[in-house]
Motif scaffolding. Structure first.
Motif, PDB file in Angstrom:
ATOM      1  N   ARG A 159      -4.112  -7.621   2.207  1.00 34.30           N
ATOM      2  CA  ARG A 159      -3.749  -8.929   2.757  1.00 34.30           C
ATOM      3  C   ARG A 159      -4.025 -10.047   1.761  1.00 34.30           C
ATOM      4  O   ARG A 159      -3.380 -11.100   1.795  1.00 34.30           O
ATOM      5  CB  ARG A 159      -4.508  -9.181   4.061  1.00 34.30           C
ATOM      6  CG  ARG A 159      -4.124  -8.227   5.195  1.00 34.30           C
ATOM      7  CD  ARG A 159      -4.788  -8.630   6.491  1.00 34.30           C
ATOM      8  NE  ARG A 159      -4.549  -7.649   7.539  1.00 34.30           N
ATOM      9  CZ  ARG A 159      -5.455  -6.784   7.974  1.00 34.30           C
ATOM     10  NH1 ARG A 159      -6.690  -6.796   7.471  1.00 34.30           N
ATOM     11  NH2 ARG A 159      -5.159  -5.913   8.916  1.00 34.30           N
ATOM     12  N   GLU A 160      -4.991  -9.826   0.873  1.00 27.07           N
ATOM     13  CA  GLU A 160      -5.314 -10.824  -0.149  1.00 27.07           C
ATOM     14  C   GLU A 160      -4.363 -10.757  -1.345  1.00 27.07           C
ATOM     15  O   GLU A 160      -4.495 -11.545  -2.288  1.00 27.07           O
ATOM     16  CB  GLU A 160      -6.758 -10.633  -0.617  1.00 27.07           C
ATOM     17  CG  GLU A 160      -7.790 -10.958   0.465  1.00 27.07           C
ATOM     18  CD  GLU A 160      -9.195 -10.534   0.073  1.00 27.07           C
ATOM     19  OE1 GLU A 160      -9.388 -10.117  -1.094  1.00 27.07           O
ATOM     20  OE2 GLU A 160     -10.093 -10.614   0.927  1.00 27.07           O
ATOM     21  N   GLY A 161      -3.428  -9.787  -1.314  1.00 26.35           N
ATOM     22  CA  GLY A 161      -2.434  -9.697  -2.367  1.00 26.35           C
ATOM     23  C   GLY A 161      -2.590  -8.535  -3.319  1.00 26.35           C
ATOM     24  O   GLY A 161      -1.801  -8.390  -4.257  1.00 26.35           O
ATOM     25  N   ILE A 176     -14.190   1.560   5.471  1.00 30.65           N
ATOM     26  CA  ILE A 176     -13.582   1.534   4.136  1.00 30.65           C
ATOM     27  C   ILE A 176     -12.105   1.170   4.235  1.00 30.65           C
ATOM     28  O   ILE A 176     -11.584   0.358   3.449  1.00 30.65           O
ATOM     29  CB  ILE A 176     -13.753   2.893   3.433  1.00 30.65           C
ATOM     30  CG1 ILE A 176     -15.236   3.171   3.124  1.00 30.65           C
ATOM     31  CG2 ILE A 176     -12.908   2.958   2.162  1.00 30.65           C
ATOM     32  CD1 ILE A 176     -15.843   2.273   2.092  1.00 30.65           C
ATOM     33  N   PHE A 177     -11.416   1.736   5.225  1.00 26.56           N
ATOM     34  CA  PHE A 177      -9.989   1.450   5.368  1.00 26.56           C
ATOM     35  C   PHE A 177      -9.746   0.015   5.819  1.00 26.56           C
ATOM     36  O   PHE A 177      -8.732  -0.585   5.451  1.00 26.56           O
ATOM     37  CB  PHE A 177      -9.342   2.450   6.326  1.00 26.56           C
ATOM     38  CG  PHE A 177      -8.824   3.680   5.633  1.00 26.56           C
ATOM     39  CD1 PHE A 177      -7.484   3.792   5.289  1.00 26.56           C
ATOM     40  CD2 PHE A 177      -9.672   4.719   5.301  1.00 26.56           C
ATOM     41  CE1 PHE A 177      -7.002   4.903   4.639  1.00 26.56           C
ATOM     42  CE2 PHE A 177      -9.206   5.841   4.641  1.00 26.56           C
ATOM     43  CZ  PHE A 177      -7.865   5.932   4.313  1.00 26.56           C
ATOM     44  N   ARG A 178     -10.643  -0.549   6.589  1.00 25.24           N
ATOM     45  CA  ARG A 178     -10.503  -1.969   6.945  1.00 25.24           C
ATOM     46  C   ARG A 178     -10.596  -2.845   5.703  1.00 25.24           C
ATOM     47  O   ARG A 178      -9.870  -3.842   5.571  1.00 25.24           O
ATOM     48  CB  ARG A 178     -11.577  -2.364   7.968  1.00 25.24           C
ATOM     49  CG  ARG A 178     -11.277  -1.891   9.395  1.00 25.24           C
ATOM     50  CD  ARG A 178     -12.137  -2.629  10.412  1.00 25.24           C
ATOM     51  NE  ARG A 178     -13.550  -2.347  10.233  1.00 25.24           N
ATOM     52  CZ  ARG A 178     -14.202  -1.340  10.809  1.00 25.24           C
ATOM     53  NH1 ARG A 178     -13.537  -0.500  11.607  1.00 25.24           N
ATOM     54  NH2 ARG A 178     -15.479  -1.154  10.605  1.00 25.24           N
ATOM     55  N   ILE A 179     -11.471  -2.469   4.787  1.00 28.16           N
ATOM     56  CA  ILE A 179     -11.605  -3.225   3.546  1.00 28.16           C
ATOM     57  C   ILE A 179     -10.351  -3.062   2.689  1.00 28.16           C
ATOM     58  O   ILE A 179      -9.883  -4.018   2.045  1.00 28.16           O
ATOM     59  CB  ILE A 179     -12.872  -2.775   2.796  1.00 28.16           C
ATOM     60  CG1 ILE A 179     -14.110  -3.203   3.591  1.00 28.16           C
ATOM     61  CG2 ILE A 179     -12.914  -3.362   1.384  1.00 28.16           C
ATOM     62  CD1 ILE A 179     -15.388  -2.552   3.154  1.00 28.16           C
ATOM     63  N   ILE A 185       0.866  -1.179   0.000  1.00 30.26           N
ATOM     64  CA  ILE A 185       0.000   0.000   0.000  1.00 30.26           C
ATOM     65  C   ILE A 185       0.898   1.224   0.000  1.00 30.26           C
ATOM     66  O   ILE A 185       1.609   1.481   0.967  1.00 30.26           O
ATOM     67  CB  ILE A 185      -0.935   0.036   1.226  1.00 30.26           C
ATOM     68  CG1 ILE A 185      -1.844  -1.191   1.250  1.00 30.26           C
ATOM     69  CG2 ILE A 185      -1.775   1.314   1.209  1.00 30.26           C
ATOM     70  CD1 ILE A 185      -2.755  -1.260   2.467  1.00 30.26           C
ATOM     71  N   VAL A 186       0.886   1.956  -1.107  1.00 31.50           N
ATOM     72  CA  VAL A 186       1.653   3.190  -1.224  1.00 31.50           C
ATOM     73  C   VAL A 186       0.681   4.358  -1.085  1.00 31.50           C
ATOM     74  O   VAL A 186      -0.328   4.429  -1.792  1.00 31.50           O
ATOM     75  CB  VAL A 186       2.404   3.262  -2.564  1.00 31.50           C
ATOM     76  CG1 VAL A 186       3.066   4.629  -2.738  1.00 31.50           C
ATOM     77  CG2 VAL A 186       3.451   2.162  -2.633  1.00 31.50           C
TER      78      VAL A 186
END
Length: 249
Positions: A189-191, A180-183, A37-38
């Motif tokens: 995490r899913e790549g 939204i940020f949790r998603i 995540i950039v």
């Protein structure tokens, strides 16, 4: 940054771009690795949206290069960029208000791989169960937070390798913004690789791996996201200060 075995997923070198004769960005250098995540931060007018538009082919580069998976996509047509594996979730959501939630997802399905529409839709509904509940409802009649979920879900229908999000928390209540940020974290995490433009500095740096600070169209600071919040230049940028030097932390 995380270690690289085959080069960065996205690499921007010496990018200057804008709209017509109006220049916005000058000599931008930025990288995004796989499964990273950039975060791109900066005050209003810093050039954050123009950066994403330049990658997407909406704003035209006048200098520099943009490469994705080693392929030069500088000034490529937007549809070419999407088919290369980049999806852009724009500021302001820009969903199709007069279509249903289901129809919005249908419109976004480009068939980039052999995966079916039904499989991709099921993944979107797994992330956003409320969209499944309201799938036949008009997009104009759902809440702002749900519209943002639909905007992200619509981008996911393009099966991106890199998801670009422009101000996903804009105008949302704090509770919905955190959701939204949790998603976003779940997708990472899913790549999924994510390039996140955001004005909520605290939320962005908490979820980001690496961060860039833009001000007046230039990169002013970049470094590990956890260290960025401690640098005085970050606060200075939002208070109107700027340095001519590019700082690395």
């Amino acid at each position: 940054m995380t270690s690289k075995t085959s080069g960065p997923l996205l690499k921007i070198e010496g990018l200057s771009s804008g709209y017509g004769r109006v220049g916005v960005l000058t000599d931008i250098n930025l990288e995004a690795d796989r499964q990273e995540i950039v975060v791109v931060l900066g005050p209003n007018g810093a050039g954050k949206t123009t950066l994403l538009n330049s990658i997407s082919g909406v704003a035209r580069a006048t200098m520099g290069t943009i490469t994705f998976e080693g392929r030069d996509i500088t000034n490529a047509r937007p549809e070419t960029v999407v088919r290369a594996g980049l999806a852009h979730c724009p500021e302001g959501r820009q969903i199709f208000q007069r279509l249903t939630i289901e129809e919005n997802l249908v419109a976004a399905h480009i068939g980039r791989s052999n995966r079916s529409f039904e499989d991709l839709r099921a993944e979107v509904f797994d992330h956003f169960p409320v969209l499944k509940e309201k799938r036949n409802g008009m997009a104009s009649r759902i809440s702002g937070g749900q519209q943002q979920m639909l905007a992200v879900g619509r981008a996911l229908m393009a099966e991106p390798k890199l998801l670009m999000l422009d101000e996903p928390s804009l105008g949302l209540a704090p509770l919905i913004a955190h959701q939204i940020f949790r998603i976003i974290l779940d997708l990472s995490r899913e790549g999924m690789s994510i390039l996140l433009v955001e004005q909520n500095v605290q939320l962005a740096l908490e979820c980001g791996d690496y961060a860039y600070l833009l001000n007046t169209g230039r990169v002013r600071l970049h470094g590990d996201a956890q260290h960025m919040a401690e640098h005085s230049a970050l606060g200075d940028a939002y208070l109107g200060g700027a340095t001519d030097d590019v700082l690395h932390v």
